[in-house]
Design a protein around this motif. Structure first.
Motif, PDB file in Angstrom:
ATOM      1  N   ILE A  16      -3.682 -12.166  -3.975  1.00 25.05           N
ATOM      2  CA  ILE A  16      -2.713 -11.220  -4.508  1.00 25.05           C
ATOM      3  C   ILE A  16      -3.654 -10.074  -5.175  1.00 25.05           C
ATOM      4  CG2 ILE A  16      -1.329 -10.756  -6.447  1.00 25.05           C
ATOM      5  CD1 ILE A  16      -0.034 -13.522  -6.095  1.00 25.05           C
ATOM      6  N   ALA A  17      -4.996 -10.500  -5.661  1.00 29.77           N
ATOM      7  CA  ALA A  17      -5.748  -9.346  -6.173  1.00 29.77           C
ATOM      8  C   ALA A  17      -6.306  -8.558  -4.960  1.00 29.77           C
ATOM      9  CB  ALA A  17      -7.157 -10.218  -6.800  1.00 29.77           C
ATOM     10  N   GLU A  18      -6.689  -9.347  -3.685  1.00 35.34           N
ATOM     11  CA  GLU A  18      -7.032  -8.441  -2.555  1.00 35.34           C
ATOM     12  C   GLU A  18      -5.964  -7.486  -1.932  1.00 35.34           C
ATOM     13  OE1 GLU A  18      -9.392 -10.770   0.543  1.00 35.34           O
ATOM     14  OE2 GLU A  18      -9.306 -12.142  -0.957  1.00 35.34           O
ATOM     15  N   ALA A  19      -4.674  -8.127  -1.988  1.00 33.58           N
ATOM     16  CA  ALA A  19      -3.436  -7.228  -1.582  1.00 33.58           C
ATOM     17  C   ALA A  19      -3.467  -6.065  -2.542  1.00 33.58           C
ATOM     18  CB  ALA A  19      -2.373  -8.156  -1.600  1.00 33.58           C
ATOM     19  N   SER A  20      -3.482  -6.339  -3.785  1.00 33.18           N
ATOM     20  CA  SER A  20      -3.049  -5.288  -4.722  1.00 33.18           C
ATOM     21  C   SER A  20      -4.327  -3.991  -4.477  1.00 33.18           C
ATOM     22  CB  SER A  20      -3.212  -5.505  -6.310  1.00 33.18           C
ATOM     23  OG  SER A  20      -4.450  -6.080  -6.632  1.00 33.18           O
ATOM     24  N   ALA A  28      -4.130  -7.030 -10.208  1.00 33.39           N
ATOM     25  CA  ALA A  28      -3.134  -7.852  -9.611  1.00 33.39           C
ATOM     26  C   ALA A  28      -1.837  -7.584 -10.617  1.00 33.39           C
ATOM     27  CB  ALA A  28      -3.837  -9.212  -9.519  1.00 33.39           C
ATOM     28  N   GLU A  29      -2.107  -7.622 -11.873  1.00 35.74           N
ATOM     29  CA  GLU A  29      -0.748  -7.534 -12.898  1.00 35.74           C
ATOM     30  C   GLU A  29       0.222  -6.690 -12.528  1.00 35.74           C
ATOM     31  OE1 GLU A  29      -4.242  -7.792 -13.961  1.00 35.74           O
ATOM     32  OE2 GLU A  29      -3.909  -9.889 -14.267  1.00 35.74           O
ATOM     33  N   GLU A  30      -0.366  -5.577 -11.951  1.00 33.95           N
ATOM     34  CA  GLU A  30       0.650  -4.180 -11.593  1.00 33.95           C
ATOM     35  C   GLU A  30       1.266  -4.138 -10.198  1.00 33.95           C
ATOM     36  OE1 GLU A  30      -1.468  -0.593 -12.463  1.00 33.95           O
ATOM     37  OE2 GLU A  30      -2.113  -1.590 -14.103  1.00 33.95           O
ATOM     38  N   PHE A  31       0.612  -5.120  -9.192  1.00 34.20           N
ATOM     39  CA  PHE A  31       1.040  -5.323  -8.136  1.00 34.20           C
ATOM     40  C   PHE A  31       2.448  -5.836  -7.770  1.00 34.20           C
ATOM     41  CE2 PHE A  31       1.256  -8.020  -4.141  1.00 34.20           C
ATOM     42  CZ  PHE A  31       1.004  -6.789  -3.170  1.00 34.20           C
ATOM     43  N   SER A  32       3.090  -5.210  -6.904  1.00 33.07           N
ATOM     44  CA  SER A  32       4.564  -5.681  -6.508  1.00 33.07           C
ATOM     45  C   SER A  32       4.706  -5.617  -5.091  1.00 33.07           C
ATOM     46  CB  SER A  32       5.643  -5.166  -7.304  1.00 33.07           C
ATOM     47  OG  SER A  32       5.532  -3.563  -6.711  1.00 33.07           O
ATOM     48  N   CYS A  33       5.517  -6.419  -4.291  1.00 37.06           N
ATOM     49  CA  CYS A  33       5.677  -6.086  -2.841  1.00 37.06           C
ATOM     50  C   CYS A  33       6.987  -7.036  -2.652  1.00 37.06           C
ATOM     51  CB  CYS A  33       4.605  -7.047  -2.089  1.00 37.06           C
ATOM     52  SG  CYS A  33       4.602  -8.806  -2.533  1.00 37.06           S
ATOM     53  N   LYS A  35       9.902  -9.299  -0.927  1.00 41.28           N
ATOM     54  CA  LYS A  35       9.723 -10.797  -0.462  1.00 41.28           C
ATOM     55  C   LYS A  35       9.189 -10.939   0.750  1.00 41.28           C
ATOM     56  CE  LYS A  35      13.083 -14.600  -0.401  1.00 41.28           C
ATOM     57  NZ  LYS A  35      14.243 -14.856  -0.318  1.00 41.28           N
ATOM     58  N   LYS A  36       9.396 -10.423   1.814  1.00 40.54           N
ATOM     59  CA  LYS A  36       8.915 -10.805   3.039  1.00 40.54           C
ATOM     60  C   LYS A  36       7.405 -10.685   2.927  1.00 40.54           C
ATOM     61  CE  LYS A  36       9.675  -9.913   7.968  1.00 40.54           C
ATOM     62  NZ  LYS A  36      10.431  -9.096   8.928  1.00 40.54           N
ATOM     63  N   VAL A  37       6.640  -9.723   2.489  1.00 41.48           N
ATOM     64  CA  VAL A  37       5.221  -9.588   2.159  1.00 41.48           C
ATOM     65  C   VAL A  37       4.867 -10.703   1.424  1.00 41.48           C
ATOM     66  CG1 VAL A  37       3.405  -8.161   1.387  1.00 41.48           C
ATOM     67  CG2 VAL A  37       5.153  -7.079   2.662  1.00 41.48           C
ATOM     68  N   GLY A  38       5.295 -10.853   0.277  1.00 38.34           N
ATOM     69  CA  GLY A  38       5.025 -11.960  -0.540  1.00 38.34           C
ATOM     70  C   GLY A  38       5.054 -13.498   0.191  1.00 38.34           C
ATOM     71  N   GLN A  39       6.071 -13.629   1.132  1.00 39.53           N
ATOM     72  CA  GLN A  39       5.989 -14.933   1.784  1.00 39.53           C
ATOM     73  C   GLN A  39       4.635 -15.002   2.854  1.00 39.53           C
ATOM     74  OE1 GLN A  39       9.912 -14.428   3.225  1.00 39.53           O
ATOM     75  NE2 GLN A  39      10.908 -15.696   1.866  1.00 39.53           N
ATOM     76  N   LEU A  40       4.563 -13.864   3.433  1.00 40.93           N
ATOM     77  CA  LEU A  40       3.340 -13.743   4.333  1.00 40.93           C
ATOM     78  C   LEU A  40       2.168 -14.163   3.401  1.00 40.93           C
ATOM     79  CD1 LEU A  40       4.250 -10.726   6.438  1.00 40.93           C
ATOM     80  CD2 LEU A  40       4.505 -12.975   6.991  1.00 40.93           C
ATOM     81  N   MET A  64      -0.618  -5.993   4.566  1.00 40.19           N
ATOM     82  CA  MET A  64      -0.263  -4.772   3.692  1.00 40.19           C
ATOM     83  C   MET A  64      -0.242  -3.296   4.538  1.00 40.19           C
ATOM     84  SD  MET A  64      -0.217  -6.546   1.006  1.00 40.19           S
ATOM     85  CE  MET A  64       0.416  -5.108   0.120  1.00 40.19           C
ATOM     86  N   LYS A  65      -0.763  -3.326   5.479  1.00 39.26           N
ATOM     87  CA  LYS A  65      -0.747  -2.193   6.361  1.00 39.26           C
ATOM     88  C   LYS A  65       0.481  -2.075   7.402  1.00 39.26           C
ATOM     89  CE  LYS A  65      -5.502  -0.574   6.040  1.00 39.26           C
ATOM     90  NZ  LYS A  65      -6.864  -0.618   6.577  1.00 39.26           N
ATOM     91  N   GLY A  66       1.123  -3.509   7.475  1.00 43.33           N
ATOM     92  CA  GLY A  66       2.455  -3.510   8.429  1.00 43.33           C
ATOM     93  C   GLY A  66       2.046  -3.885   9.731  1.00 43.33           C
ATOM     94  N   ASP A  67       0.734  -4.087  10.124  1.00 41.52           N
ATOM     95  CA  ASP A  67       0.474  -4.868  11.372  1.00 41.52           C
ATOM     96  C   ASP A  67       0.772  -6.084  11.385  1.00 41.52           C
ATOM     97  OD1 ASP A  67      -0.629  -2.314  11.816  1.00 41.52           O
ATOM     98  OD2 ASP A  67      -2.740  -3.067  11.383  1.00 41.52           O
ATOM     99  N   LEU A  68       0.939  -7.146  10.734  1.00 40.08           N
ATOM    100  CA  LEU A  68       1.414  -8.410  10.539  1.00 40.08           C
ATOM    101  C   LEU A  68       2.556  -8.365   9.860  1.00 40.08           C
ATOM    102  CD1 LEU A  68      -2.087 -10.158   9.948  1.00 40.08           C
ATOM    103  CD2 LEU A  68      -0.685  -9.839  12.355  1.00 40.08           C
ATOM    104  N   VAL A  69       3.885  -8.677  10.608  1.00 34.96           N
ATOM    105  CA  VAL A  69       5.106  -8.567   9.694  1.00 34.96           C
ATOM    106  C   VAL A  69       5.859  -9.798   9.865  1.00 34.96           C
ATOM    107  CG1 VAL A  69       5.200  -6.042   9.517  1.00 34.96           C
ATOM    108  CG2 VAL A  69       6.301  -7.197  11.753  1.00 34.96           C
ATOM    109  N   THR A  70       5.473 -10.673  10.729  1.00 30.52           N
ATOM    110  CA  THR A  70       6.369 -11.744  10.844  1.00 30.52           C
ATOM    111  C   THR A  70       5.671 -13.179  10.718  1.00 30.52           C
ATOM    112  OG1 THR A  70       5.874 -11.988  13.526  1.00 30.52           O
ATOM    113  CG2 THR A  70       7.904 -10.771  12.561  1.00 30.52           C
ATOM    114  N   LYS A  71       6.067 -14.205  10.506  1.00 31.69           N
ATOM    115  CA  LYS A  71       5.265 -15.473  10.521  1.00 31.69           C
ATOM    116  C   LYS A  71       4.773 -15.652  11.894  1.00 31.69           C
ATOM    117  CE  LYS A  71       5.946 -20.229   9.144  1.00 31.69           C
ATOM    118  NZ  LYS A  71       5.083 -20.942  10.146  1.00 31.69           N
ATOM    119  N   LEU A  72       5.599 -15.466  12.911  1.00 34.16           N
ATOM    120  CA  LEU A  72       4.862 -15.769  14.270  1.00 34.16           C
ATOM    121  C   LEU A  72       3.875 -15.180  14.447  1.00 34.16           C
ATOM    122  CD1 LEU A  72       5.836 -17.126  16.733  1.00 34.16           C
ATOM    123  CD2 LEU A  72       6.833 -15.147  17.638  1.00 34.16           C
TER     124      LEU A  72
END
Length: 179
Positions: A16-20, A28-33, A35-40, A64-72
């Motif tokens: 989460i810290a890296e994603a933020s 990381a405390e201010e980070f939000s995303c 549900k789908k990104v959170g699951q990934l 985070m950049k939207g290149d990987l958007v599915t579990k597959l």
């Protein structure tokens, strides 16, 4: 459950810290995303191959950049990273393994179904609905269909089968004998 596992909780907090950081949030405390990104991100915490931890920032950045958007796509990513381990990645092989940049249109799905019919049309005609079950996984193997939206793929498959065979008949409803 997650909170009870201290090691996993620490890994998830680090992700989460890296994603933020990637998304430009100062903490990381201010980070939000969504549900789908959170699951990934959760999936990265639980399934990233241990031998490929050096590539974790690449995976998080891709999410985070939207290149990987599915579990597959993540599954493809993890399979590739498991084979390369800590070695440098080949960017083209990585993108191919993850399905990055592949967009499957409705026309692509229609064309893939036609390709499937070339191989299985006669069997469908003779066995009708009794042989439909195994065909959807075969459709997923045609071209880039594994990267297609699976709900759209299934709906198109069902519609095309109905168009090809017509409505189920009484004979289709009867259970066939074991071979």
């Amino acid at each position: 459950e997650t909170v009870k596992n201290a090691k996993f909780s620490a890994t998830l907090a680090s992700i989460i810290a890296e994603a933020s950081s990637v998304s430009g949030v100062s903490s990381a405390e201010e980070f939000s995303c969504d549900k789908k990104v959170g699951q990934l991100l959760y999936t990265v915490a639980s399934k990233l191959p241990p031998n490929a931890l050096v590539h974790r920032p690449l995976v998080i950045s891709g999410i985070m950049k939207g290149d990987l958007v599915t579990k597959l796509q993540l599954d493809g990513c993890f399979s590739y990273l498991k084979t390369v381990g800590a070695e440098p990645i080949d960017p083209d092989a990585y993108k191919t393994s993850c399905g990055i940049g592949i967009v499957v249109t409705d026309a692509d799905i229609d064309a893939a179904f036609e390709t499937l019919l070339e191989s299985y049309g006669e069997k469908l005609t003779s066995e009708r609905y009794r042989c439909v079950g195994p065909l959807l996984p075969k459709l997923r193997d045609v071209g880039d269909m594994k990267w297609a939206d699976q709900k759209t793929l299934k709906m198109t498959f069902d519609r095309k089968i109905l168009e090809f065979l017509g409505p189920k008949t009484e004979a289709d409803m009867q259970k066939g004998g074991k071979k």
